[in-house]
Write an enzyme that holds these catalytic residues in place. Structure first.
Site, short mmCIF file in Angstrom:
data_model
loop_
_atom_site.label_atom_id
_atom_site.label_comp_id
_atom_site.label_asym_id
_atom_site.label_seq_id
_atom_site.Cartn_x
_atom_site.Cartn_y
_atom_site.Cartn_z
CG HIS A 226 -1.72 -1.01 1.63
ND1 HIS A 226 -1.28 -2.16 2.25
CD2 HIS A 226 -3.06 -1.16 1.49
CE1 HIS A 226 -2.31 -2.96 2.46
NE2 HIS A 226 -3.41 -2.38 2.00
CG ASP B 84 1.80 -1.02 3.41
OD1 ASP B 84 1.04 -0.69 4.33
OD2 ASP B 84 1.51 -1.86 2.53
#
Ligand code: XLS
Ligand code: NI
Ligand code: NI
Length: 436
Positions: A102, A105
């Site tokens: 993501h 992240d």
């Protein structure tokens, strides 16, 4: 150095079924040919950035148990760069062909939308440089449209159009980066695309917003020449009480309604299937039957717990049925087996995440080998074909093709006396057990 985190650990190698070293592969032998393809090319393992590098071991009742050097003690962009170093070290140690992430992240939230996008692009530059020499490729990218408080009432389905627009800004940037890094798919998991109470929710309005959001994403994907599919990841609940992408069947109906079939497929996760009251292979089989199969988040839920525990998949019979479905359809196309799985919060040693991946990779390899043999022997396919053999007669085919009216079929039925036949469930369960 952050990469010293794995100091003393050698790259994981295949050592054969007799090995007792948990940091060797016992079944995953990447070059072994299985049904005409290298094992590595069948399984297409992907390491999930979020579980392996950003989750610190918290649960609703307690704080961090995984004290990772790249998680605190410096400014967020320095930490993000350290995290990238350690991630690529782990990909190398596991000889992983793919990873997935993501936006949030890999790079911290900025002070504004453009700040967040700049952070993401800066880390993508680092990834791009590392990927010039590293083996690892990007299976998929995605945008985290569920953690920040602005998304508490949804992203695409938020009652506030400004939040919808903000989500468009993030999703565009995440797809741009996924495309730049050669990502093979783009995933949308709608964690907040659902509701907590109908008292404040207009379902029809929210579904139209979601349809609009995805249509725009599909148009943009074509505009920039992103060849991979958009994958919706069904999940029935958690964090919302009811999530719109409940299961594969629900997603299929949604895609049909908003004319998205063809461009959008599904990313199926074991734990989500179970939360929806289905088996893993039910979801996979239905996705193939409706032609929306895309990719897999390989993990497992706990039978006794009603939430997404995201444990590493270790159940060989279940994985065998998964691989049997996939192999039967010619194997993955753009998809792969993404480890959307995390170690338990008590597994605090640096070797634990590696051991977890190795054990699950071996479980998948065993499932693949068993599935290959079952398909060769037509162990399940044979009995299945027999069960439906009646539909191969010219008259039955004509009925199915819509060439007979109800009156014609009813007339012909007057001379019939159909006899029930055994479903042979226990026989088939025994067959499966012979192979695993
Ligand atoms: C959460 C989901 C999530 C997706 C990616 O339950 O599994 O991790 O895979 O957003
Ligand atoms: Ni997932
Ligand atoms: Ni999940």
């Amino acid at each position: 150095m952050t990469t010293d985190f794995f100091a003393g650990i050698e790259p994981v190698r295949y050592a054969g079924p007799d090995s007792t070293d948990p940091l060797t592969f016992r079944y995953y032998d990447k070059d072994r040919m299985v049904a005409g393809r290298r094992m590595e090319d069948h399984l297409r393992f992907s390491i999930a950035y979020w579980h392996s590098f950003t989750w610190p071991g918290t649960d609703p009742f307690g704080g961090e148990t995984l004290l990772r050097p790249w998680m605190s003690g410096a400014d967020p962009m320095t930490l993000a760069r350290q995290k990238a170093d350690v991630a690529f070290r782990m990909f190398e140690l596991l000889d992983a062909p793919y990873f997935a992430f993501h936006d949030r992240d890999v790079a911290p939230e900025g002070e504004s939308l453009s700040g967040s996008i700049a952070n993401l692009n800066a880390i993508a530059d680092i990834f791009e440089a590392k990927m010039e020499t590293a083996k690892v490729r990007l299976l998929w990218g995605t945008s985290n449209l569920f953690s920040h408080r602005r998304f508490m009432s949804g992203a695409a389905t938020n009652p506030d159009p400004e939040v919808f627009s903000y989500a468009c800004g993030l999703v565009k940037a995440a797809l741009d980066v996924t495309h730049r890094l050669g990502g093979e798919n783009y995933v949308c998991w709608g964690g907040r695309e659902g509701y907590e109470t109908l008292l404040n929710t207009n379902i029809g309005q929210e579904l139209d917003q979601l349809g609009c959001f995805l249509s725009m994403l599909v148009d943009y994907k074509h505009k920039i020449g992103f060849a991979g599919p958009i994958l919706i990841e069904p999940k029935p609940k958690e964090p919302t009480k009811h999530q719109y992408d409940f299961d594969v069947a629900t997603v299929y109906g949604f895609l049909q309604r908003y004319d998205l079939l063809g461009d959008v497929k599904v990313n199926i996760e074991q734990n989500h299937a179970v939360l929806a009251g289905h088996s893993f292979d039910h979801e996979v089989r239905l996705a193939y039957a409706t032609d929306i199969f895309g990719s897999i988040d390989i993990n497992r839920g706990d039978d006794l717990l009603g939430w997404d525990t995201d444990q590493f998949g270790m159940n060989v019979p279940e994985i065998t049925l998964l691989m049997h479905e996939i192999l039967k359809h010619g194997g993955f196309k753009t998809g792969g087996l993404n480890f959307d799985a995390k170690i338990r919060r008590q597994s605090i040693d640096p070797a634990d995440p590696l051991i977890a991946h190795v054990a699950s990779m071996d479980a998948c390899a065993r499932g693949l080998l068993a599935a290959e043999k079952m398909l060769e022997d037509r162990a399940l396919e044979g009995p299945l074909a027999d069960r439906y053999a009646g539909w191969k007669t010219p008259e039955a085919k004509a009925i199915l093709a819509g060439e007979r009216s109800l009156e014609q079929v009813a007339e012909a039925a007057l001379s019939l006396d159909p006899q029930p036949r055994s479903g042979r469930q226990e026989y088939l369960e025994g067959v499966l057990n012979r192979y695993v």
